[in-house]
Design a protein around this motif. Structure first.
Motif, PDB file in Angstrom:
ATOM      1  N   GLN A 116       0.826  -1.205   0.000  1.00  0.00           N
ATOM      2  CA  GLN A 116       0.000   0.000   0.000  1.00  0.00           C
ATOM      3  C   GLN A 116       0.865   1.263   0.000  1.00  0.00           C
ATOM      4  O   GLN A 116       0.590   2.226  -0.727  1.00  0.00           O
ATOM      5  CB  GLN A 116      -0.931   0.006   1.216  1.00  0.00           C
ATOM      6  N   GLU A 137     -10.579   9.525  -3.046  1.00  0.00           N
ATOM      7  CA  GLU A 137      -9.200   9.026  -3.172  1.00  0.00           C
ATOM      8  C   GLU A 137      -8.263   9.761  -2.223  1.00  0.00           C
ATOM      9  O   GLU A 137      -7.397   9.140  -1.592  1.00  0.00           O
ATOM     10  CB  GLU A 137      -8.704   9.185  -4.610  1.00  0.00           C
ATOM     11  N   LYS A 169       1.561   6.721  -6.912  1.00  0.00           N
ATOM     12  CA  LYS A 169       0.542   7.741  -7.219  1.00  0.00           C
ATOM     13  C   LYS A 169       1.148   9.132  -7.167  1.00  0.00           C
ATOM     14  O   LYS A 169       0.808  10.001  -7.971  1.00  0.00           O
ATOM     15  CB  LYS A 169      -0.619   7.629  -6.234  1.00  0.00           C
ATOM     16  N   ARG A 170       2.037   9.359  -6.212  1.00  0.00           N
ATOM     17  CA  ARG A 170       2.745  10.647  -6.146  1.00  0.00           C
ATOM     18  C   ARG A 170       3.563  10.873  -7.414  1.00  0.00           C
ATOM     19  O   ARG A 170       3.579  11.973  -7.973  1.00  0.00           O
ATOM     20  CB  ARG A 170       3.680  10.681  -4.939  1.00  0.00           C
ATOM     21  N   GLU A 227       1.042   4.187  -2.905  1.00  0.00           N
ATOM     22  CA  GLU A 227       0.881   5.619  -2.631  1.00  0.00           C
ATOM     23  C   GLU A 227       2.021   6.424  -3.248  1.00  0.00           C
ATOM     24  O   GLU A 227       1.817   7.515  -3.790  1.00  0.00           O
ATOM     25  CB  GLU A 227       0.816   5.872  -1.121  1.00  0.00           C
ATOM     26  N   GLN A 269      -8.652   8.439   1.209  1.00  0.00           N
ATOM     27  CA  GLN A 269      -7.969   7.159   1.390  1.00  0.00           C
ATOM     28  C   GLN A 269      -6.457   7.343   1.489  1.00  0.00           C
ATOM     29  O   GLN A 269      -5.788   6.685   2.280  1.00  0.00           O
ATOM     30  CB  GLN A 269      -8.305   6.229   0.221  1.00  0.00           C
ATOM     31  N   ARG A 270      -5.927   8.269   0.689  1.00  0.00           N
ATOM     32  CA  ARG A 270      -4.480   8.507   0.709  1.00  0.00           C
ATOM     33  C   ARG A 270      -4.035   9.160   2.009  1.00  0.00           C
ATOM     34  O   ARG A 270      -2.923   8.917   2.483  1.00  0.00           O
ATOM     35  CB  ARG A 270      -4.085   9.406  -0.470  1.00  0.00           C
TER      36      ARG A 270
END
Length: 330
Positions: A152, A198, A159-160, A156, A201-202
């Protein structure tokens, strides 16, 4: 690096002033030389008049010639002075433009170097974290819960990376007019709810409130609108404390659709509001410069808003913080 830029700016400034003083001095010397020549011609013409025309015998002719000589002398003086003033004005205007261009170029170079440093840092951090997590998974037999946590965390960080690379690529394409807008009717309410979900969640430790009216559609490019929303929410979270909430709203107001992202952070000083949408610009107080960033987020937001016939405005949020409003005009 900054010291080197300041040294170059000082050197360029000194050279600029030396050249400007030389050009102005040359112009003054040119005027003085012409005026001296004009006076010499005046003296010679007077001498010629005195030797060829008798004042006692031909007074009318003498007076007419004297008036003509004086008028020519006066006209030349005015002509040289006028030309000198015009040239001086053009030189000063050109010098001001050149000096401003040099200064802007050096400042832009400084911003670009800061941008490269920021991008390098922001790229290295998620890559290093993801690499460490994957190496840990390979080297150690972890239980399922710890594996999921590391995976996870790696997701993340990717995604960054995706967020950063999208900003850079889209910014370059929009600036060079290489991006082809794919406008379509979009359920903006659903898109905004998905983005808020989102981010929640992040950042599970952050408070993100939302008040989003259902069934609001806009005509736009889905990717660009997603980048617009992401940047505004990211900024609101970045420049406010963990305990401070961020609020996202979407409503129809008269004939327009208005999205607002509100935070209770440090806010933006009055004198900096006109600069926040400039490329590479980052707010100049120490509290904000410690935050990671590239200076592209708000620049992109304004570009995307304009491409969607929208206005983006920043106002104060009472008692503290900022409100960014995007108004989509019908």
């Amino acid at each position: 690096m900054k010291k080197d830029l300041k040294t170059r700016l000082k050197r360029a400034t000194r050279l600029f002033w030396l050249l400007l003083i030389y050009v102005v001095a040359a112009l003054v010397w040119w005027f003085v030389a012409l005026e001296l020549q004009n006076r010499q011609m005046y003296s010679l013409q007077l001498y010629h008049l005195e030797t060829t025309v008798s004042r006692e015998q031909q007074p009318s002719l003498y007076d007419a010639e004297l008036a003509r000589i004086r008028e020519g002398h006066h006209r030349n003086t005015i002509k040289y002075a006028g030309e000198g003033v015009v040239f001086l004005g053009l030189i000063l205007l050109g010098a001001a433009y050149v000096f401003r261009s040099i200064k802007q170029q050096i400042l832009l170079q400084e911003q670009q170097e800061n941008f490269v440093m920021a991008v390098t840092h922001e790229l290295k951090t998620p890559i290093a974290i993801a690499k460490l997590n994957l190496e840990t998974l390979l080297k150690h037999q972890l239980d399922e819960q710890k594996q999921r946590k590391l995976i996870q965390m790696s997701l993340e960080e990717t995604k960054r990376l995706d967020f950063l690379t999208n900003n850079i690529l889209v910014s370059s394409q929009l600036e060079n007019k290489n991006y082809k807008l794919n406008k379509e009717e979009i359920d903006f309410s659903s898109l905004l709810k998905d983005r808020v979900s989102e981010f929640s969640q992040r950042f599970p430790d952050r408070i993100i409130h939302s008040d989003i009216s259902d069934g609001i559609d806009v005509l736009g490019d889905p990717l660009l609108l997603q980048i617009l929303i992401n940047n505004l929410i990211e900024n609101a979270l970045k420049y406010s404390e963990r305990k401070d909430p961020v609020t996202v709203t979407l409503r129809k107001e008269n004939d327009a659709v208005v999205m607002r992202v509100m935070d209770e952070g440090i806010g933006i000083a009055e004198e900096e509001r006109s600069k926040i949408f400039l490329k590479f610009y980052r707010v100049g107080n120490e509290a904000t410069r410690k935050k990671q960033g590239t200076g592209l987020g708000l620049y992109l937001c304004e570009k995307i808003a304009k491409d969607h016939n929208a206005d983006i405005l920043m106002t104060n949020n009472n008692p503290k913080g900022s409100i960014f409003a995007v108004k989509f005009n019908s």
